[in-house]
Design a protein around this motif. Sequence first.
Motif, PDB file in Angstrom:
ATOM      1  N   VAL A 170     -70.935 -21.854  -8.737  1.00 28.60           N
ATOM      2  CA  VAL A 170     -71.647 -20.672  -9.242  1.00 28.60           C
ATOM      3  C   VAL A 170     -71.488 -19.500  -8.278  1.00 28.60           C
ATOM      4  CG1 VAL A 170     -73.921 -19.713  -9.829  1.00 28.60           C
ATOM      5  CG2 VAL A 170     -73.333 -22.048 -10.505  1.00 28.60           C
ATOM      6  N   ALA A 171     -71.665 -19.768  -6.978  1.00 29.59           N
ATOM      7  CA  ALA A 171     -71.686 -18.690  -5.992  1.00 29.59           C
ATOM      8  C   ALA A 171     -70.339 -17.989  -5.850  1.00 29.59           C
ATOM      9  CB  ALA A 171     -72.130 -19.245  -4.636  1.00 29.59           C
ATOM     10  N   LYS A 172     -69.246 -18.745  -5.867  1.00 30.93           N
ATOM     11  CA  LYS A 172     -67.937 -18.134  -5.641  1.00 30.93           C
ATOM     12  C   LYS A 172     -67.550 -17.149  -6.734  1.00 30.93           C
ATOM     13  CE  LYS A 172     -63.189 -19.128  -4.284  1.00 30.93           C
ATOM     14  NZ  LYS A 172     -62.171 -20.158  -4.002  1.00 30.93           N
ATOM     15  N   PRO A 173     -67.663 -17.515  -8.026  1.00 31.47           N
ATOM     16  CA  PRO A 173     -67.353 -16.512  -9.056  1.00 31.47           C
ATOM     17  C   PRO A 173     -68.245 -15.275  -8.981  1.00 31.47           C
ATOM     18  CG  PRO A 173     -67.423 -18.710 -10.015  1.00 31.47           C
ATOM     19  CD  PRO A 173     -67.935 -18.834  -8.611  1.00 31.47           C
ATOM     20  N   CYS A 174     -69.526 -15.469  -8.652  1.00 39.02           N
ATOM     21  CA  CYS A 174     -70.434 -14.319  -8.513  1.00 39.02           C
ATOM     22  C   CYS A 174     -69.955 -13.396  -7.398  1.00 39.02           C
ATOM     23  CB  CYS A 174     -71.849 -14.795  -8.200  1.00 39.02           C
ATOM     24  SG  CYS A 174     -72.749 -15.418  -9.626  1.00 39.02           S
ATOM     25  N   ALA A 175     -69.639 -13.991  -6.241  1.00 40.04           N
ATOM     26  CA  ALA A 175     -69.201 -13.184  -5.090  1.00 40.04           C
ATOM     27  C   ALA A 175     -67.895 -12.466  -5.389  1.00 40.04           C
ATOM     28  CB  ALA A 175     -69.050 -14.090  -3.868  1.00 40.04           C
ATOM     29  N   GLU A 176     -66.958 -13.174  -6.009  1.00 45.40           N
ATOM     30  CA  GLU A 176     -65.649 -12.568  -6.273  1.00 45.40           C
ATOM     31  C   GLU A 176     -65.741 -11.466  -7.321  1.00 45.40           C
ATOM     32  OE1 GLU A 176     -63.293 -15.983  -7.225  1.00 45.40           O
ATOM     33  OE2 GLU A 176     -62.841 -16.427  -5.115  1.00 45.40           O
ATOM     34  N   ALA A 177     -66.537 -11.671  -8.376  1.00 46.60           N
ATOM     35  CA  ALA A 177     -66.671 -10.654  -9.426  1.00 46.60           C
ATOM     36  C   ALA A 177     -67.358  -9.399  -8.890  1.00 46.60           C
ATOM     37  CB  ALA A 177     -67.464 -11.222 -10.606  1.00 46.60           C
ATOM     38  N   LEU A 178     -68.394  -9.589  -8.076  1.00 50.17           N
ATOM     39  CA  LEU A 178     -69.101  -8.444  -7.518  1.00 50.17           C
ATOM     40  C   LEU A 178     -68.224  -7.689  -6.527  1.00 50.17           C
ATOM     41  CD1 LEU A 178     -71.667  -6.846  -7.498  1.00 50.17           C
ATOM     42  CD2 LEU A 178     -72.695  -8.529  -5.964  1.00 50.17           C
ATOM     43  N   THR A 179     -67.431  -8.434  -5.756  1.00 45.62           N
ATOM     44  CA  THR A 179     -66.503  -7.790  -4.820  1.00 45.62           C
ATOM     45  C   THR A 179     -65.481  -6.947  -5.572  1.00 45.62           C
ATOM     46  OG1 THR A 179     -66.747  -9.563  -3.181  1.00 45.62           O
ATOM     47  CG2 THR A 179     -64.738  -8.244  -3.075  1.00 45.62           C
ATOM     48  N   ARG A 180     -64.924  -7.496  -6.648  1.00 47.50           N
ATOM     49  CA  ARG A 180     -63.953  -6.725  -7.449  1.00 47.50           C
ATOM     50  C   ARG A 180     -64.596  -5.474  -8.041  1.00 47.50           C
ATOM     51  NH1 ARG A 180     -62.446 -11.966  -9.246  1.00 47.50           N
ATOM     52  NH2 ARG A 180     -63.711 -11.689 -11.134  1.00 47.50           N
ATOM     53  N   TYR A 181     -65.816  -5.609  -8.520  1.00 45.63           N
ATOM     54  CA  TYR A 181     -66.529  -4.481  -9.125  1.00 45.63           C
ATOM     55  C   TYR A 181     -66.723  -3.342  -8.123  1.00 45.63           C
ATOM     56  CZ  TYR A 181     -70.660  -1.904 -10.821  1.00 45.63           C
ATOM     57  OH  TYR A 181     -71.539  -0.915 -11.193  1.00 45.63           O
ATOM     58  N   LEU A 182     -67.177  -3.678  -6.915  1.00 40.48           N
ATOM     59  CA  LEU A 182     -67.425  -2.635  -5.913  1.00 40.48           C
ATOM     60  C   LEU A 182     -66.124  -2.035  -5.395  1.00 40.48           C
ATOM     61  CD1 LEU A 182     -70.392  -4.238  -3.927  1.00 40.48           C
ATOM     62  CD2 LEU A 182     -70.482  -2.266  -5.456  1.00 40.48           C
ATOM     63  N   GLN A 183     -65.116  -2.873  -5.196  1.00 40.83           N
ATOM     64  CA  GLN A 183     -63.840  -2.344  -4.714  1.00 40.83           C
ATOM     65  C   GLN A 183     -63.192  -1.424  -5.741  1.00 40.83           C
ATOM     66  OE1 GLN A 183     -61.899  -6.041  -3.694  1.00 40.83           O
ATOM     67  NE2 GLN A 183     -62.421  -5.853  -1.516  1.00 40.83           N
ATOM     68  N   ALA A 184     -63.333  -1.752  -7.021  1.00 39.00           N
ATOM     69  CA  ALA A 184     -62.745  -0.919  -8.077  1.00 39.00           C
ATOM     70  C   ALA A 184     -63.450   0.422  -8.213  1.00 39.00           C
ATOM     71  CB  ALA A 184     -62.788  -1.667  -9.407  1.00 39.00           C
ATOM     72  N   SER A 185     -64.682   0.501  -7.703  1.00 41.20           N
ATOM     73  CA  SER A 185     -65.433   1.753  -7.825  1.00 41.20           C
ATOM     74  C   SER A 185     -64.898   2.859  -6.936  1.00 41.20           C
ATOM     75  CB  SER A 185     -66.902   1.506  -7.477  1.00 41.20           C
ATOM     76  OG  SER A 185     -67.051   1.301  -6.060  1.00 41.20           O
ATOM     77  N   GLY A 186     -64.163   2.476  -5.891  1.00 42.72           N
ATOM     78  CA  GLY A 186     -63.685   3.472  -4.939  1.00 42.72           C
ATOM     79  C   GLY A 186     -64.753   3.994  -4.006  1.00 42.72           C
ATOM     80  N   THR A 187     -65.936   3.366  -4.021  1.00 41.98           N
ATOM     81  CA  THR A 187     -67.046   3.858  -3.197  1.00 41.98           C
ATOM     82  C   THR A 187     -67.129   3.165  -1.844  1.00 41.98           C
ATOM     83  OG1 THR A 187     -68.586   2.260  -4.161  1.00 41.98           O
ATOM     84  CG2 THR A 187     -68.400   4.408  -5.255  1.00 41.98           C
ATOM     85  N   VAL A 188     -66.411   2.029  -1.666  1.00 41.51           N
ATOM     86  CA  VAL A 188     -66.530   1.278  -0.417  1.00 41.51           C
ATOM     87  C   VAL A 188     -65.212   1.311   0.341  1.00 41.51           C
ATOM     88  CG1 VAL A 188     -68.273  -0.249  -1.403  1.00 41.51           C
ATOM     89  CG2 VAL A 188     -65.884  -0.943  -1.440  1.00 41.51           C
ATOM     90  N   GLU A 189     -65.309   1.234   1.678  1.00 44.76           N
ATOM     91  CA  GLU A 189     -64.124   1.177   2.527  1.00 44.76           C
ATOM     92  C   GLU A 189     -63.872  -0.244   3.013  1.00 44.76           C
ATOM     93  OE1 GLU A 189     -65.269   4.093   5.426  1.00 44.76           O
ATOM     94  OE2 GLU A 189     -64.354   5.736   4.298  1.00 44.76           O
TER      95      GLU A 189
END
Length: 582
Positions: A170-189
Amino acid sequence: MLQTVPAQHQVNQTIATVFNEIADLLEVEDANPFRVRAYRNAARVIDGMAEGVDVMLARGADLAELPGIGTDLAAKMREIVETGTCSMLVRVRGEVPQSMVQLLQLPGLGPKRARMLQHELGITTLDDLAKAATTHQIRALHGFGTQSEQRLLQAVSARLERHRRYGLVVAKPCAEALTRYLQASGTVEQLVVAGSYRRGLDTIGDLDLLVTARNAALVIEYFVQYREVASRISAGTTRASVVLKNGMQIDLRVVKPAAFGAALVYFTGSKPHNIALRKIAQAQGLKINEYGVFRDSERIAGQTEASVYRAVGLPWICPELREDQGELEAARKGMLPTLVEERDAKGDLHVHTTASDGTASLEAMAEQARRRGLQYLAITDHSPRIAVTHGLTAERLAAQADAIDRFNAEHEGWPVLLKGVEVDILEDGSLDLPDAVLGRLDLVIGAVHSHFILPMEKQTTRILRAIDHPHFSILAHPLGRLIGERNACNVDLKRVLKAIAERGCYVEANAQPARLDLSDYGCRLAKATGVLVSIASDAHSPADLANLAFGVTQARRGWLEQADVLNTRPLNALLALLKGTM
């Protein structure tokens, strides 16, 4: 109007709380009742005093002169004032199972009632209590009743929800999906998932995300709008917390680039590792916190994790090792292990097909192994004893061995398929298939799939007898645990591993995220005993071959290097080792 409790009363309350907990734990242990009563009486005396114990110590008062205290309890009171706890509490906590400590923390469940639940219904965990209350077993006990049972069910349900832990599936898909979401936003370095997830624990309570960004407010706003968010806990200028639809809490912190490494060390943990690291820094006149490494007011490190460790004279330490289990001393001596990596695995030695309870054909499993770049794949379908797995009879296993030989002959350049079986270890330690067919295989994996609750001596003897079988190669998922569902079998693991070493066979670190068995401790014990570990996916579908990553993480937490792992060997070397066990 609420009134603030005076500081000295807070000290007294801390001492009283510690003494009451010691009394509770001693009572669970069925200790001398006079000893239990001494701690309870002392707690009452201290909690009712007008003067704080710390104030009394500061003016030189003799605590032993207090009514019902005496020299021993006075020394413990001083220790609690100076440290916040006492060694006696630490010791008795270690003697009483943690699950029982959790039961005692439930409102309305004191040590006598907890002991009754244990003796009458075998209840030792919160899950046990919830199941017994749900099935109305508690109300029948003397002194409980329907209302008590309902109150206990409500209390344990609230506690379980508050302390719910999530498996890696459960934890790994949650972490990976949220990471992709934030990285795609262009708001994080920079973005790293920290906490116990980064250290590779087999379950996690929540996820901690650390990021750097030019516009912290924009990151926060984007984060709380994530489609899987069910509710917001908080959203400030540099941090926010949300709860996902699956109940998992996610905490996000935006930190400055100059402090990112220090924050990553701090929020990755573990707490004992961080405390030990801070003591090393203090001995050198330095201070480490989440903002950096400081000499007086000057920050001398913190941008990267490596800079934090380097500032106190240490090399960077892999997150999986940060448990204060000797890693800091090993780092100081230049003796940190070079941990095994997923790319080191040359093959997988535990895979199922549609011949038993898998979902894909032999050919489909081989195709997926080829895509993953593996050199070999062991086909290890079940033996017939457990009917639900549709296991192979001796005749069907012989036919499968023929099919594997034909496949290898017709698929040059593909991963070599090894002829194997996962054979049941029966209650008496015998194996669930005859020697004639086992002797034809490349490897025989033995596994316990029944009679999980045998006493330690019987369970251990059962496994030792199986290991002595002339065709036995690898002991699969040796403790039989299913995370959150079934506890480990009561097995003397040290004795089993010693026998494996003497017999010249191997042990498995099963990488199914519901198993992860061996544990990290078991992996480390295997290494110390000189037993090679097979990191195996236990795949029941082509996608399950990716389980190897979970097993590698477990092995890394157990300090395993490439040389400690059986299936990092190339095929010829592996076959020579397996032949030595047959």
